[in-house]
Design a protein around this motif. Sequence first.
Motif, mmCIF file in Angstrom:
data_model
loop_
_atom_site.group_PDB
_atom_site.id
_atom_site.type_symbol
_atom_site.label_atom_id
_atom_site.label_comp_id
_atom_site.label_asym_id
_atom_site.label_seq_id
_atom_site.Cartn_x
_atom_site.Cartn_y
_atom_site.Cartn_z
ATOM 1 N N GLU A 1 0.853 -1.183 0.000
ATOM 2 C CA GLU A 1 0.000 0.000 0.000
ATOM 3 C C GLU A 1 0.892 1.236 0.000
ATOM 4 O O GLU A 1 2.115 1.126 -0.050
ATOM 5 C CB GLU A 1 -0.902 -0.021 1.234
ATOM 6 N N SER A 2 0.276 2.422 0.087
ATOM 7 C CA SER A 2 1.090 3.633 0.081
ATOM 8 C C SER A 2 2.023 3.628 1.297
ATOM 9 O O SER A 2 1.638 3.210 2.382
ATOM 10 C CB SER A 2 0.212 4.881 0.060
ATOM 11 N N HIS B 1 -0.569 -2.409 -6.332
ATOM 12 C CA HIS B 1 -1.298 -2.553 -5.078
ATOM 13 C C HIS B 1 -2.510 -3.459 -5.284
ATOM 14 O O HIS B 1 -3.230 -3.745 -4.343
ATOM 15 C CB HIS B 1 -1.759 -1.177 -4.585
ATOM 16 N N LEU C 1 -5.042 -8.317 3.882
ATOM 17 C CA LEU C 1 -5.262 -7.738 2.550
ATOM 18 C C LEU C 1 -6.234 -8.599 1.754
ATOM 19 O O LEU C 1 -7.162 -8.096 1.127
ATOM 20 C CB LEU C 1 -3.951 -7.662 1.771
ATOM 21 N N SER D 1 -4.448 2.793 10.309
ATOM 22 C CA SER D 1 -3.936 3.358 9.066
ATOM 23 C C SER D 1 -2.630 2.685 8.698
ATOM 24 O O SER D 1 -1.982 2.077 9.552
ATOM 25 C CB SER D 1 -3.667 4.850 9.228
ATOM 26 N N VAL D 2 -2.228 2.846 7.418
ATOM 27 C CA VAL D 2 -0.945 2.279 7.003
ATOM 28 C C VAL D 2 0.171 2.955 7.794
ATOM 29 O O VAL D 2 0.028 4.084 8.259
ATOM 30 C CB VAL D 2 -0.711 2.423 5.477
ATOM 31 N N SER E 1 -5.113 10.923 7.596
ATOM 32 C CA SER E 1 -4.748 10.034 6.494
ATOM 33 C C SER E 1 -5.865 10.042 5.457
ATOM 34 O O SER E 1 -6.946 10.577 5.695
ATOM 35 C CB SER E 1 -4.547 8.622 7.023
ATOM 36 N N GLN F 1 -9.164 8.617 6.692
ATOM 37 C CA GLN F 1 -9.815 9.517 7.664
ATOM 38 C C GLN F 1 -10.430 10.724 6.961
ATOM 39 O O GLN F 1 -11.508 11.182 7.312
ATOM 40 C CB GLN F 1 -8.798 9.982 8.708
ATOM 41 N N ASP G 1 -6.165 2.939 -0.165
ATOM 42 C CA ASP G 1 -5.491 1.647 -0.085
ATOM 43 C C ASP G 1 -6.502 0.547 0.211
ATOM 44 O O ASP G 1 -7.516 0.791 0.869
ATOM 45 C CB ASP G 1 -4.447 1.688 1.041
ATOM 46 N N VAL G 2 -6.178 -0.667 -0.241
ATOM 47 C CA VAL G 2 -7.115 -1.789 -0.098
ATOM 48 C C VAL G 2 -7.609 -1.967 1.338
ATOM 49 O O VAL G 2 -8.800 -2.170 1.570
ATOM 50 C CB VAL G 2 -6.451 -3.119 -0.533
ATOM 51 N N SER G 3 -6.686 -1.902 2.302
ATOM 52 C CA SER G 3 -7.093 -2.185 3.679
ATOM 53 C C SER G 3 -8.000 -1.076 4.213
ATOM 54 O O SER G 3 -8.846 -1.308 5.068
ATOM 55 C CB SER G 3 -5.867 -2.366 4.579
ATOM 56 N N ILE G 4 -7.827 0.135 3.694
ATOM 57 C CA ILE G 4 -8.623 1.274 4.142
ATOM 58 C C ILE G 4 -9.968 1.294 3.412
ATOM 59 O O ILE G 4 -11.019 1.630 3.974
ATOM 60 C CB ILE G 4 -7.864 2.601 3.875
ATOM 61 N N GLN H 1 -12.572 -0.550 5.204
ATOM 62 C CA GLN H 1 -13.155 0.182 6.346
ATOM 63 C C GLN H 1 -14.265 1.116 5.876
ATOM 64 O O GLN H 1 -15.316 1.219 6.505
ATOM 65 C CB GLN H 1 -12.086 1.038 7.049
#
Lengths: 340, 330
Positions: free
Chosen positions: A46-47, A223, A264, A290-291, B156, B159, B186-189, B192
């Motif tokens: 990710e970023s 990604h 992921l 967050s990342v 972020s 958020q 991003d995928v993980s975000i 959410q």
Amino acid sequence: MTDQTTPLLDIRGLVTEFSTETGVVRAVKGVDLTIGQGETVALVGESGSGKSVTSLSVMRLIQKGVGAITGGEMLFRTRSGQIVDLVQQPENAMRAIRGNEIGMIFQEPMTSLNPTQKVGAQIAEAARLHQNLTRKQAWARAVEMLALVEIPDPARRADVYPHQMSGGMRQRVMIAMALACNPALLIADEPTTALDVTVQLQILELMRRLQREIGMGILFITHNLGVVAEVADRVAVMYGGRIVETAPVRELFAHPSHPYTRGLLDSLPVVDHAARASGQELRLRAIPGSVVDPRNPPQGCDFNPRCAWVIPECRAAVPALLPVVPEHRARCIRWNEVHG
Amino acid sequence: MAEPLLVVEDLEVHYPIGKSLFKEGVTLRALDGVSFTVGKGEVVGLVGESGSGKTTLGRAVLRLVEPTSGRVQLGDKDVTALPPADLKALRSKMQIIFQDPYASLNPRMSVGQTLGEALMLHKIGTRKDRDQRIGDLLEQVGLPRSAAARFPHEFSGGQRQRIGIARALAVNPEFIVADEPVSALDVSIQAQIINLLQDLRRELGLSLLFIGHDLSVIEFLCDRVIVLYLGRVMEMGTAAELYANPRHPYTRALLDAAPVPDPTVRRDRITLKGDLPSPVNPPSGCVFRTRCPYAIDACAEVVPPLETLESGHRVACIRSHELNLANPIA
């Protein structure tokens, strides 16, 4: 004669740092990665994971005065069969390798093409820079390359400017330019991210075909786990500047053994049709938080603040990349439980 | 189906381009005769490639771009007939969430000021009530109440998108256009935010027009899906029906093109050649025919009407009866 047993590129302990107002930020913290001839290795993250900095480091495109490679070696097998360490090469030697032995394509072709020059001229220039060609030969080479990347009517399309082409066509031009000198290694940094899915599929199929025909190694930075499943032979997952898991593609998707990789895969919106049919509301197992902020990484394992498997030991030290099965390694002290 | 909250009839957005004193202009048909409804509490997805007109449609529904013709009705209000001065009152009923929350938040205003401004403009609550409401909104989107005092750059991407959602919710809308709200995350975000949208939909009974290009996100979130190509509806139906049994070659091609995160799956698929044609000079008859692997001569002659099939799902293809497009995933 070339040596087929050593990898095309062997990255060992790569460290890349940037100086910022608040101090030194370590973006890549000791990456080991190999790419063999004709192999596609996907670097996923990710970023802020350090995946793009890793690719820029391989090309030695980290801007002087802003950042620098401060550790490790990158052993590259040249066309002549010599092994050179890209970290140690002087700039003029790198210029002979970059664009010649190592090609690259980026996410946004419009920003990497010269808007004031016809596309044929740009490909011809790339070819002439490294090969002993007359102007006429170079132009012919450009047209030949445009045909190779399946641009219809290549002789006429060589004569247009980038803005007269669609995004997909421009990405084909970028690929034509990157391959004009027959590189052994292609670095593709999110090459399809800005494209529509229909065009993305065209570009992925094109890259697969070219790899079959030319046999180059590809470092594919992305990604998108769907794209990884489509193109990769092997996968390295990055988080917080380190590789946290690496495995052959089927093994990684079947047995993810780092909590981040599992997270992921679990985050992907996949519809459970049985649940939906019975009227249940669908929910994703999102990774909380967050990342990682590279300026302020946590103690111990970089992923520990977001990890469902975290135990006190995780905060004590950065875990090593531990062997799971041959060719599959995970940077997690509890991989055995995660592996499932 | 739930009772319709939003009714869109024959909506067209045409842009005159290249017209000058010396030159006859041409017309860019961004949207051509689009009709659909969004039920109360329903989430309708809008998919299509770039240039398909999905963003234009989202904005035309809110009258952020002026429709050339057609009608949009929200509840008992005719959105298209309102004089511009009366639009503001309607804006509290219909809101929008953008793709890039950073570009759509004022960097010089604290989060509390941004949310407070929305409340003030629509004269919601007293000053004291507003502080209370701002805190409640932030909690509703999963942020601490203390976030009100901070500025957009301190957050972020995920958020910030929560802040963008809170701003849209501030005025108690019934209907929200979400224009690619998770595409930049991003995928993980992203997961959410998708969960947050599911929660809000359930708790507030919101109706959503969800614009996206990721077909798996659309399938996950939406009850019904509209497939747009060059400003026209190619197919619409329930998500379950449309994904399991696509009846338009374009829908099938879109579904095929979406990469599946499973390396063991290898499929038979339709790969579309080329790009979207220019909307200034669209193909005659069916606009998709120039890229369609099933096109026949007749496709160039008539614009296929949007027919309703036995499954209740609608498709604009003269060959839909004879084609078998069910997805043969191997």
